[in-house]
Scaffold this active site. Structure first.
Site, PDB file in Angstrom:
ATOM      1  N   CYS A 267      -6.664   1.081   4.010  1.00 15.66           N
ATOM      2  CA  CYS A 267      -5.325   0.485   3.905  1.00 15.66           C
ATOM      3  C   CYS A 267      -4.415   0.900   5.059  1.00 15.66           C
ATOM      4  O   CYS A 267      -3.428   0.228   5.324  1.00 15.66           O
ATOM      5  CB  CYS A 267      -4.696   0.847   2.562  1.00 15.66           C
ATOM      6  SG  CYS A 267      -4.658   2.620   2.243  1.00 15.66           S
ATOM      7  N   ARG A 295      -1.744  -8.279   4.976  1.00 15.80           N
ATOM      8  CA  ARG A 295      -0.619  -7.858   4.139  1.00 15.80           C
ATOM      9  C   ARG A 295       0.456  -8.949   4.167  1.00 15.80           C
ATOM     10  O   ARG A 295       1.003  -9.346   3.146  1.00 15.80           O
ATOM     11  CB  ARG A 295      -0.020  -6.537   4.666  1.00 15.80           C
ATOM     12  CG  ARG A 295      -0.891  -5.316   4.421  1.00 15.80           C
ATOM     13  CD  ARG A 295      -1.048  -4.989   2.942  1.00 15.80           C
ATOM     14  NE  ARG A 295       0.234  -4.825   2.276  1.00 15.80           N
ATOM     15  CZ  ARG A 295       0.962  -3.702   2.310  1.00 15.80           C
ATOM     16  NH1 ARG A 295       0.520  -2.642   2.954  1.00 15.80           N
ATOM     17  NH2 ARG A 295       2.112  -3.622   1.670  1.00 15.80           N
TER      18      ARG A 295
HETATM   19  N1   CP Z   1      -0.872   0.309   3.953  1.00 18.22           N
HETATM   20  C1   CP Z   1       0.460   0.497   3.866  1.00 18.22           C
HETATM   21  O1   CP Z   1       1.096   0.283   2.827  1.00 18.22           O
HETATM   22  O2   CP Z   1       1.028   0.942   5.022  1.00 18.22           O
HETATM   23  P1   CP Z   1       2.524   1.465   5.216  1.00 18.22           P
HETATM   24  O3   CP Z   1       2.625   2.766   4.446  1.00 18.22           O
HETATM   25  O4   CP Z   1       2.676   1.666   6.692  1.00 18.22           O
HETATM   26  O5   CP Z   1       3.460   0.452   4.670  1.00 18.22           O
HETATM   27  N1  NVA Z   2      -2.413   6.461  -0.922  1.00 13.78           N
HETATM   28  C1  NVA Z   2      -1.549   6.294   0.216  1.00 13.78           C
HETATM   29  C2  NVA Z   2      -1.449   4.842   0.575  1.00 13.78           C
HETATM   30  C3  NVA Z   2      -0.601   4.555   1.787  1.00 13.78           C
HETATM   31  C4  NVA Z   2      -0.494   3.099   2.099  1.00 13.78           C
HETATM   32  C5  NVA Z   2      -0.180   6.856  -0.114  1.00 13.78           C
HETATM   33  O1  NVA Z   2       0.312   6.646  -1.235  1.00 13.78           O
HETATM   34  O2  NVA Z   2       0.397   7.539   0.734  1.00 13.78           O
END
Ligand code: CP
Ligand code: NVA
Length: 309
Positions: A267, A295
């Site tokens: 992600c 996204r």
């Molecule tokens: N994957 C994701 O939610 O990235 P950000 O924390 O940069 O928004």
């Molecule tokens: N598991 C991570 C996802 C970030 C997009 C967090 O919560 O920091």
């Protein structure tokens, strides 16, 4: 057209399979339109969205703001120091005030209860941009990416390797609605929330496995998926977790065990050399950047859905 559901987008399993798949179809359509350079589709013209961020973000902030703008709307970024929800002002007051100015509220918060409270008191749709519990927009984008690369989500084997965190909870919710094979391989003591696992198993839609053996888990995977070992709000545990999560790094050896058809997904943001090697992220079968791009497309379709457009 998707069936009407709740006004908000908080959890994937608040929606039925047809609705989730129709949002994903819509995402493909709007993506094609945006990619063609056509800028005449402006369904959000005259609309505004308030975006509350209690945590940092790159993808969520930029993809929502850009996506909403490309379809004609205006998004307002409210960072951690701006409204200080729950500190400077109570969540239910924030919800009621912002609903009077805006057509959508999107929020990234710590406690999941905060997003539930926002939704309860807001008169406009609330979209979950990540909580400590889940991250539904991410997993919708991931599903879109799998459909594009694997061909379809139904029947695919997705193996998540790492912490049983918010990302895993959203995978479990997706697996409660759309049938595929989901495996979470995590260290003992870092399994996803037991009630959430039970609920997904009870839905009886997908094959779901929770294991402590990543090497066995990845065999025959269509997708090997990784996330940081210490999420936002847990960064002080990062050193300790690096010890506990030994053996859960997605590296060349693990991808070899997964087999030739396995794509790598993450992600992002990633800590290269920690949960994933640089080589795996940079390999030709890594689809982390198309995944990040999606996204925006998935969220555009989610926003169209909650606005009934
Ligand atoms: N994957 C994701 O939610 O990235 P950000 O924390 O940069 O928004
Ligand atoms: N598991 C991570 C996802 C970030 C997009 C967090 O919560 O920091």
């Amino acid at each position: 057209k998707a069936k009407a559901g709740p006004k908000d987008f908080l959890h994937i399993d608040d929606f039925d399979k047809d609705t989730i798949l129709s949002i994903l179809d819509r995402a493909k359509e709007v993506k094609a339109q945006i990619k063609s350079g056509d800028r005449t589709y402006l369904p959000f013209k005259g609309k505004t969205m308030a975006m509350i961020f209690a945590k940092p973000s790159m993808r969520t902030r930029v993809s929502f703001e850009t996506g909403f703008h490309l379809l004609g709307g205006h998004a307002i970024y409210l960072g951690p120091d701006d409204i200080q929800m729950g500190k400077r002002e109570e969540t239910h007051d924030v919800a009621r005030v912002l609903s009077r100015y805006n057509d959508i509220i999107m929020a990234r918060v710590f406690a999941h209860q905060d997003i539930l409270d926002l939704a309860k008191y807001s008169s406009v749709p609330v979209i979950n941009g990540l909580t400590d519990f889940n991250h539904p927009c991410q997993i919708m984008a991931d599903a879109l990416t799998i459909i594009e690369h694997v061909g379809q989500l139904e029947g695919a084997k997705v193996v998540y390797v790492g912490d049983g965190n918010n990302i895993v909870h959203s995978w479990l919710y997706l697996a409660s609605v759309v049938p595929f094979h989901f495996v979470c391989a995590c260290p003992k003591g870092y399994e996803p929330d037991a009630r959430t696992v039970k609920r997904a198993l009870k839905a009886g839609v997908s094959k779901i496995e929770i294991t402590n053996d990543p090497k066995e888990a990845v065999k025959g995977a269509d997708v090997v998926y990784s996330d940081v070992w210490a999420s936002m709000g847990q960064k002080e545990e990062a050193e300790y977790r690096r010890q506990v999560f030994q053996g859960f790094q997605v590296n060349e050896e693990l991808m070899e065990l997964a087999g030739p058809k396995a794509y790598f997904m993450h992600c992002l943001p990633a800590e290269r050399g920690v949960e994933v090697t640089n080589g795996v992220i940079e390999a030709p079968n890594s689809i982390v950047f198309p995944q990040a791009e999606n996204r925006m497309h998935a969220q555009n379709a989610i926003m169209l859905h909650v606005l009934g457009l």
